[in-house]
Design a protein around this motif. Structure first.
Motif: not given
Length: 253
Positions: A200-207, A95-111
């Protein structure tokens, strides 16, 4: 009988000629003024008619543009909702954490409105401690249909490495940065890549083997300090989440 005065005759003739020339000039000037008035009236009518046509055309174009904007806005919302539904029904095994969900939504909207480019993502990593993980992430993403710019595969020997990297950054729709301890130390290439990706508003960090606190110390400019973590999900699941964010609706297998 009066004696003929040649000089007087000459003066009278010259006076008559001047009078005739003046009369002719007045007549020509009057005709020219009348013709100019006719031309000016015609030009005013033409300009008025043209302006009405231009105004009418501009109004139609403005109305069409407003309708296009309305449709685009509606489409953005529809696509975003569809992507959310797809994620909820996808094969992602975590499942997505709230932060992961927000990150994914932001990337999708920008793309949604981003133009088509040669690569879906530019994968940035530090080779000293992230090469194996980056390779695995690249392979998982490509298996899901994501086009990945990965230096080990994209760099052509014999050509400028920095120029090829700059081209890859420009031609990628989104950026994935694998944040490892070596990356956070700040090396030349990683600093350069991150500097470009931060815009880029579409930057996706992976730790990977790093924490959000360590990332915050390195750069508070990373998007909301949100990202995916290999400590939480395996690479395959992170790849699925990234694919769900960067691929068009229905694009992820």
């Amino acid at each position: 009988m009066a004696k003929f005065d040649a000089n007087k005759f000459k003066r009278d003739l010259q006076a008559a000629q001047r009078k005739a020339q003046a009369d002719a000039k007045r007549q020509v000037d009057a005709i020219n003024r009348k013709n100019q008035q006719v031309v000016d009236d015609y030009n005013r009518k033409v300009r008025a008619s043209n302006q009405r046509a231009v105004n009418s055309h501009n109004q139609q174009v403005a109305a069409q543009n407003r309708e296009i904007q309305r449709v685009n806005t509606h489409n953005v919302k529809v696509v975003a909702n569809l992507n959310k539904q797809l994620r909820s029904a996808s094969t992602v095994r975590s499942t997505y954490t709230p932060d992961e969900q927000a990150l994914t939504d932001r990337v999708q909207e920008a793309l949604v409105a981003r133009d088509e480019r040669e690569w879906d993502v530019f994968l940035s990593y530090a080779r000293i401690d992230g090469e194996a993980t980056a390779q695995a992430l690249c392979e998982s993403l490509e298996s899901l249909g994501v086009r990945v710019w990965f230096d080990a595969l994209a760099i052509v020997p014999g050509k400028s490495q920095s120029l090829q990297m700059d081209q890859g950054l420009r031609k990628a729709r989104a950026g994935v940065v694998l944040l490892t301890p070596a990356y956070l130390v700040g090396r030349f290439w990683t600093e350069r890549e991150l500097g470009a990706l931060l815009h880029k508003s579409t930057l996706i960090p992976v730790l990977h083997q790093s924490t959000f606190d360590q990332v915050a110390e390195y750069s508070g400019m990373l998007p909301d300090l949100a990202g995916f973590e290999t400590a939480r999900d395996p690479i395959e699941v992170i790849a699925e989440k990234i694919a769900a964010a960067v691929l068009p609706a229905g694009g992820a297998e």
